[in-house]
Design a protein around this motif. Structure first.
Motif, PDB file in Angstrom:
ATOM      1  N   PHE A  79       0.822  -1.205   0.000  1.00  0.00           N
ATOM      2  CA  PHE A  79       0.000   0.000   0.000  1.00  0.00           C
ATOM      3  C   PHE A  79       0.859   1.258   0.000  1.00  0.00           C
ATOM      4  O   PHE A  79       1.960   1.272   0.547  1.00  0.00           O
ATOM      5  CB  PHE A  79      -0.912   0.012   1.238  1.00  0.00           C
ATOM      6  CG  PHE A  79      -1.682  -1.259   1.416  1.00  0.00           C
ATOM      7  CD1 PHE A  79      -2.789  -1.536   0.633  1.00  0.00           C
ATOM      8  CD2 PHE A  79      -1.285  -2.204   2.352  1.00  0.00           C
ATOM      9  CE1 PHE A  79      -3.497  -2.720   0.785  1.00  0.00           C
ATOM     10  CE2 PHE A  79      -1.980  -3.391   2.517  1.00  0.00           C
ATOM     11  CZ  PHE A  79      -3.093  -3.646   1.724  1.00  0.00           C
ATOM     12  N   THR A  80       0.323   2.319  -0.583  1.00  0.00           N
ATOM     13  CA  THR A  80       0.999   3.613  -0.628  1.00  0.00           C
ATOM     14  C   THR A  80       0.863   4.301   0.733  1.00  0.00           C
ATOM     15  O   THR A  80      -0.234   4.348   1.297  1.00  0.00           O
ATOM     16  CB  THR A  80       0.340   4.506  -1.704  1.00  0.00           C
ATOM     17  OG1 THR A  80       0.381   3.816  -2.939  1.00  0.00           O
ATOM     18  CG2 THR A  80       1.049   5.837  -1.828  1.00  0.00           C
ATOM     19  N   PRO A  81       1.953   4.862   1.269  1.00  0.00           N
ATOM     20  CA  PRO A  81       1.840   5.550   2.557  1.00  0.00           C
ATOM     21  C   PRO A  81       1.106   6.889   2.421  1.00  0.00           C
ATOM     22  O   PRO A  81       1.179   7.551   1.387  1.00  0.00           O
ATOM     23  CB  PRO A  81       3.287   5.759   2.991  1.00  0.00           C
ATOM     24  CG  PRO A  81       4.093   5.645   1.754  1.00  0.00           C
ATOM     25  CD  PRO A  81       3.325   4.805   0.792  1.00  0.00           C
ATOM     26  N   LEU A  82       0.396   7.246   3.474  1.00  0.00           N
ATOM     27  CA  LEU A  82      -0.265   8.551   3.506  1.00  0.00           C
ATOM     28  C   LEU A  82       0.661   9.564   4.161  1.00  0.00           C
ATOM     29  O   LEU A  82       1.595   9.190   4.873  1.00  0.00           O
ATOM     30  CB  LEU A  82      -1.613   8.474   4.220  1.00  0.00           C
ATOM     31  CG  LEU A  82      -1.637   8.042   5.688  1.00  0.00           C
ATOM     32  CD1 LEU A  82      -1.630   9.251   6.608  1.00  0.00           C
ATOM     33  CD2 LEU A  82      -2.857   7.210   5.953  1.00  0.00           C
ATOM     34  N   GLN A  83       0.415  10.847   3.914  1.00  0.00           N
ATOM     35  CA  GLN A  83       1.292  11.891   4.441  1.00  0.00           C
ATOM     36  C   GLN A  83       0.979  12.231   5.891  1.00  0.00           C
ATOM     37  O   GLN A  83       1.839  12.186   6.746  1.00  0.00           O
ATOM     38  CB  GLN A  83       1.186  13.146   3.582  1.00  0.00           C
ATOM     39  CG  GLN A  83       2.088  14.273   4.044  1.00  0.00           C
ATOM     40  CD  GLN A  83       1.943  15.517   3.178  1.00  0.00           C
ATOM     41  OE1 GLN A  83       1.136  15.562   2.262  1.00  0.00           O
ATOM     42  NE2 GLN A  83       2.720  16.517   3.472  1.00  0.00           N
ATOM     43  N   ARG A  84      -0.287  12.616   6.136  1.00  0.00           N
ATOM     44  CA  ARG A  84      -0.637  12.992   7.507  1.00  0.00           C
ATOM     45  C   ARG A  84      -2.137  12.921   7.743  1.00  0.00           C
ATOM     46  O   ARG A  84      -2.932  13.104   6.835  1.00  0.00           O
ATOM     47  CB  ARG A  84      -0.137  14.387   7.839  1.00  0.00           C
ATOM     48  CG  ARG A  84      -0.829  15.503   7.109  1.00  0.00           C
ATOM     49  CD  ARG A  84      -0.262  16.867   7.535  1.00  0.00           C
ATOM     50  NE  ARG A  84      -0.851  17.933   6.775  1.00  0.00           N
ATOM     51  CZ  ARG A  84      -1.915  18.625   7.143  1.00  0.00           C
ATOM     52  NH1 ARG A  84      -2.524  18.337   8.274  1.00  0.00           N
ATOM     53  NH2 ARG A  84      -2.392  19.585   6.391  1.00  0.00           N
ATOM     54  N   PHE A  85      -2.473  12.646   8.998  1.00  0.00           N
ATOM     55  CA  PHE A  85      -3.858  12.693   9.437  1.00  0.00           C
ATOM     56  C   PHE A  85      -4.181  14.139   9.797  1.00  0.00           C
ATOM     57  O   PHE A  85      -3.342  14.849  10.335  1.00  0.00           O
ATOM     58  CB  PHE A  85      -4.071  11.826  10.685  1.00  0.00           C
ATOM     59  CG  PHE A  85      -3.925  10.362  10.431  1.00  0.00           C
ATOM     60  CD1 PHE A  85      -4.949   9.642   9.839  1.00  0.00           C
ATOM     61  CD2 PHE A  85      -2.776   9.689  10.787  1.00  0.00           C
ATOM     62  CE1 PHE A  85      -4.815   8.273   9.610  1.00  0.00           C
ATOM     63  CE2 PHE A  85      -2.640   8.331  10.564  1.00  0.00           C
ATOM     64  CZ  PHE A  85      -3.653   7.627   9.969  1.00  0.00           C
ATOM     65  N   THR A  86      -5.400  14.576   9.507  1.00  0.00           N
ATOM     66  CA  THR A  86      -5.833  15.894   9.956  1.00  0.00           C
ATOM     67  C   THR A  86      -6.700  15.698  11.196  1.00  0.00           C
ATOM     68  O   THR A  86      -7.011  14.566  11.573  1.00  0.00           O
ATOM     69  CB  THR A  86      -6.648  16.633   8.873  1.00  0.00           C
ATOM     70  OG1 THR A  86      -7.906  15.975   8.711  1.00  0.00           O
ATOM     71  CG2 THR A  86      -5.896  16.661   7.546  1.00  0.00           C
ATOM     72  N   THR A  87      -7.111  16.790  11.789  1.00  0.00           N
ATOM     73  CA  THR A  87      -8.023  16.721  12.939  1.00  0.00           C
ATOM     74  C   THR A  87      -9.461  16.954  12.486  1.00  0.00           C
ATOM     75  O   THR A  87     -10.344  17.101  13.307  1.00  0.00           O
ATOM     76  CB  THR A  87      -7.635  17.766  14.002  1.00  0.00           C
ATOM     77  OG1 THR A  87      -7.611  19.051  13.379  1.00  0.00           O
ATOM     78  CG2 THR A  87      -6.267  17.455  14.592  1.00  0.00           C
TER      79      THR A  87
END
Length: 108
Positions: A79-87
């Motif tokens: 799987f491709t990694p995600l950059q960041r979670f938001t709030t």
């Protein structure tokens, strides 16, 4: 193993904003949308809290999380990694709309 971290697969739907700034699912020119998979990476910022949360991909696309699945560390490169979670979170109606596609995919 040094550097080992918890990995989860996140199935999500791409988002866009309407004229009021509210998030909605991004449909293609045929009026459809597809669910895609990403994963947490070593450098992913933020934390997963619950379904409906929005994350940003490496290409700065906003995505709503429809389902979270644990992944074995050795299988993470699938799987491709995600950059960041938001709030931020989408409304329940947007989450339900995205999850209906998940149910349709299982029965197809």
């Amino acid at each position: 193993m040094k550097g080992k971290y918890e990995v989860n697969q996140y199935i999500g739907a791409p988002l866009e904003t309407d004229d009021s700034g509210h998030y909605k699912i991004k449909y293609d020119e045929n009026g459809h949308f597809k669910l895609h998979s990403w994963r947490t990476g070593k450098h992913t910022k933020g934390k997963f809290k619950k379904l409906g949360q929005i994350f940003m991909t490496e290409n700065n696309m906003m995505v709503v999380i429809v389902k979270a699945i644990p992944v074995a560390f050795k299988d993470r490169h699938t799987f491709t990694p995600l950059q960041r979670f938001t709030t931020e979170f989408v409304s329940d109606s947007v989450l339900n709309e995205a999850q209906s596609e998940l149910k349709d995919t299982k029965t197809a």
